[in-house]
Scaffold this active site. Structure first.
Site, mmCIF file in Angstrom:
data_model
loop_
_atom_site.group_PDB
_atom_site.id
_atom_site.type_symbol
_atom_site.label_atom_id
_atom_site.label_comp_id
_atom_site.label_asym_id
_atom_site.label_seq_id
_atom_site.Cartn_x
_atom_site.Cartn_y
_atom_site.Cartn_z
ATOM 1 N N CYS A 118 43.898 36.050 44.812
ATOM 2 C CA CYS A 118 45.136 36.485 45.467
ATOM 3 C C CYS A 118 46.137 36.913 44.421
ATOM 4 O O CYS A 118 45.982 36.657 43.230
ATOM 5 C CB CYS A 118 45.736 35.342 46.278
ATOM 6 S SG CYS A 118 44.599 34.686 47.501
ATOM 7 N N GLY A 139 43.705 41.157 46.156
ATOM 8 C CA GLY A 139 43.505 40.723 47.530
ATOM 9 C C GLY A 139 43.858 41.849 48.469
ATOM 10 O O GLY A 139 44.946 42.404 48.384
ATOM 11 N N ASN A 188 48.293 31.315 44.559
ATOM 12 C CA ASN A 188 47.062 31.928 44.075
ATOM 13 C C ASN A 188 46.238 30.830 43.424
ATOM 14 O O ASN A 188 46.749 30.088 42.598
ATOM 15 C CB ASN A 188 47.387 33.035 43.063
ATOM 16 C CG ASN A 188 46.142 33.576 42.354
ATOM 17 O OD1 ASN A 188 46.205 33.966 41.205
ATOM 18 N ND2 ASN A 188 45.005 33.589 43.034
ATOM 19 N N GLY A 189 44.971 30.760 43.802
ATOM 20 C CA GLY A 189 44.111 29.711 43.254
ATOM 21 C C GLY A 189 43.380 29.032 44.384
ATOM 22 O O GLY A 189 43.245 29.595 45.470
ATOM 23 N N TYR A 192 36.902 40.884 34.990
ATOM 24 C CA TYR A 192 36.906 41.624 36.245
ATOM 25 C C TYR A 192 38.210 41.572 37.028
ATOM 26 O O TYR A 192 38.672 42.593 37.524
ATOM 27 C CB TYR A 192 35.786 41.100 37.160
ATOM 28 C CG TYR A 192 35.827 41.668 38.555
ATOM 29 C CD1 TYR A 192 35.286 42.920 38.828
ATOM 30 C CD2 TYR A 192 36.429 40.967 39.609
ATOM 31 C CE1 TYR A 192 35.344 43.458 40.107
ATOM 32 C CE2 TYR A 192 36.489 41.504 40.893
ATOM 33 C CZ TYR A 192 35.948 42.740 41.134
ATOM 34 O OH TYR A 192 36.006 43.275 42.390
#
Ligand code: 5GP
Ligand code: SF4
Ligand code: MG
Length: 466
Positions: free
Chosen positions: A1, A27, A105-106, A247
């Site tokens: 995210c 995301g 995020n996570g 990535y």
């Protein structure tokens, strides 16, 4: 995210929309924005789909006034697939000292246990998201101000979190003690401040990159008093996600003082040294394989060519939730440049092989186009373990590298050769001249090594074996 927040600028939500647009690669399922205006209070909008299709409409943006705003772009990891709108962040809570919104995020690795405990004690969950635990833990805290309640809440949370939150007056940013996910601080205008997952989203709004939020650090920011920093969590050696370099992050972002593009190019250089092969052409599987392919071509002296062309109007295939869409996705997104490929021995560089879907399809397309040989070179070590910290890798039995040896994979993909960069080679490419310290790895690399820096408690409860 992706998470993003701004304080101290007029119509902050417009800046958040732009920031989220620059973080869209993190995301693509959904996005949400919350803003606060002293007369209009808190407002929020949560939508499925791309930022540019929703948060560009004036009629919507007018409902998000104020000089303080945060937002989130969602990529479902925990929680239900094909999510409901109630799973879309930011989440909002009303406390005795006022409201607060959070964007996470996570992935919280003890979310199941926390949720059970919270429900038993009376919390009413609105979503299936692991992140919602944070709001309920904050509601139960006895602290008198919201930042302290957040501290209390996050001390009970295990796993990876980069959180951007807001109250009526404050923008708050926190990173977990291992700093698994990124979070950076920027400055805009006279007294404006920005928090963002990546630096590429500072660039889009013309903000200046100040620094990274440190692992275990909390910053509380107001337009009048600027940034107040504290370190509420126990110190631990940092375990930043090495896959962000490979990535996940955008190549024009800066991480740990290093250009992501330069790191990826260097991965290609290392790969060419570790696994050379005679060929006519180096091609990337775009876009994620491009910088590594450029590095490979440079180091090997074999020319780089655009043998695969990407349709710019498709999203990231991996992120589309179902297998069927993913299968189609490769063809919808990538096409072979036949005129260039015909009769050539081709080296194809991609960032990773997960299920092998992409590589198999591409090999077929390249051979159909008349290539003489196909050699795969992969810019990450074999992905043999699932990620529990916010990247949606499938269960172990769906990971090609978990069930097959390298030679079996080569056979399965039907290519002339297949080589992955070594873990040490990857560490060298991210700037660790000595390679990976096996006693205490400098990064999280669990999806390659199986060494999980945080015990994935929920998964172990569900039967996962480390
Ligand atoms: P596969 O087709 O082997 O299942 O997936 C590999 C492809 O998915 C690569 O081309 C890579 O660029 C892409 N990808 C997208 N998102 C992710 C992710 O979250 N993890 C990994 N490992 N690869 C991803
Ligand atoms: Fe990153 Fe892999 Fe660790 Fe997940 S397991 S945080 S993808 S390095
Ligand atoms: Mg790819």
């Amino acid at each position: 995210c992706g998470v993003f927040g701004v304080v101290g600028v007029t119509d902050a939500a417009n800046f958040v929309a732009l920031g989220l647009h620059a973080l869209q690669h993190r995301g693509q399922e959904a996005g949400g924005i919350v803003s606060y205006h002293p007369e209009e209070g808190f407002n929020s909008a949560r939508r499925f789909g791309y930022v540019r299709d929703n948060f560009t409409k004036q009629s919507l943006m007018e409902t998000l006034p104020g000089a303080l705003s945060i937002g989130h772009v969602r990529y479902s990891t925990a929680g239900s697939k094909g999510a409901a709108i109630r799973d879309v962040q930011p989440f909002f809570g009303e406390f005795s000292m006022g409201g607060a919104a959070i964007a996470h995020n996570g992935n919280i690795t003890n979310a199941n246990a926390l949720r059970r405990e919270l429900i038993e004690r009376g919390s009413i969950f609105q979503s299936s998201s692991d992140s919602e635990c944070i709001i309920h833990l904050m509601a139960r805290s006895l602290q008198r101000d919201i930042p302290s309640r957040m501290e209390d809440a996050l001390r009970r949370v295990e796993g990876a979190f980069s959180v951007v939150a807001m109250t009526r007056t404050k923008l708050i940013g926190v990173r977990d003690p291992l700093g698994v996910r990124p979070l950076v601080l920027g400055k805009i205008g006279e007294d404006g401040w920005v928090l963002s997952s990546e630096t590429c989203a500072l660039d889009i709004i013309g903000a200046e990159f100040i620094r990274e939020i440190e692992p275990g650090e909390m910053v509380v920011i107001t337009a009048t008093d600027g940034v107040e920093s504290s370190h509420p969590f126990r110190k631990a050696p940092s375990k930043f996600c090495i896959f962000e370099h490979v990535y996940f992050s955008r190549p024009d972002s800066i991480i740990g003082g290093r250009s992501v593009y330069e790191t990826r190019r260097q991965i290609g250089v290392e790969l060419a040294r570790e696994a050379p092969v005679e060929a006519d052409l180096v091609c990337a599987v775009p876009d994620s394989g491009t910088p590594a392919a450029i590095g490979f071509a440079h180091e090997s002296g074999i020319p780089f060519g655009m043998g695969i062309i990407r349709n710019q109007y498709m999203g990231r295939t991996f992120i589309e939730p179902t297998e069927q869409i993913r299968n189609m996705g490769v063809r919808l997104k990538l096409n072979v440049n036949r005129a260039l490929i015909r009769g050539k021995k081709v080296i194809l560089v991609d960032d990773s092989v997960v299920r092998g879907t992409t590589s198999r399809k591409i090999k077929e397309m390249i051979l159909d186009a008349g290539a003489a040989e196909v050699h795969f070179r992969i810019a990450s070590p074999p992905t043999a373990w699932p990620c529990f910290y916010g990247v949606d890798t499938p269960q172990r039995d769906k990971l090609l590298a978990a069930t097959m040896s390298e030679d079996e994979m080569r056979h399965h993909l039907g290519v002339d050769s297949l080589k992955f960069i070594s873990l040490d080679g990857l560490y060298r490419a991210v700037g660790e001249a000595e390679g990976r310290k096996s006693s205490c790895p400098q990064y999280c690399d669990a999806c390659f090594s199986g060494e999980y820096p945080v015990v994935p408690a929920d998964k172990i409860e569900e039967g996962f074996q480390m």
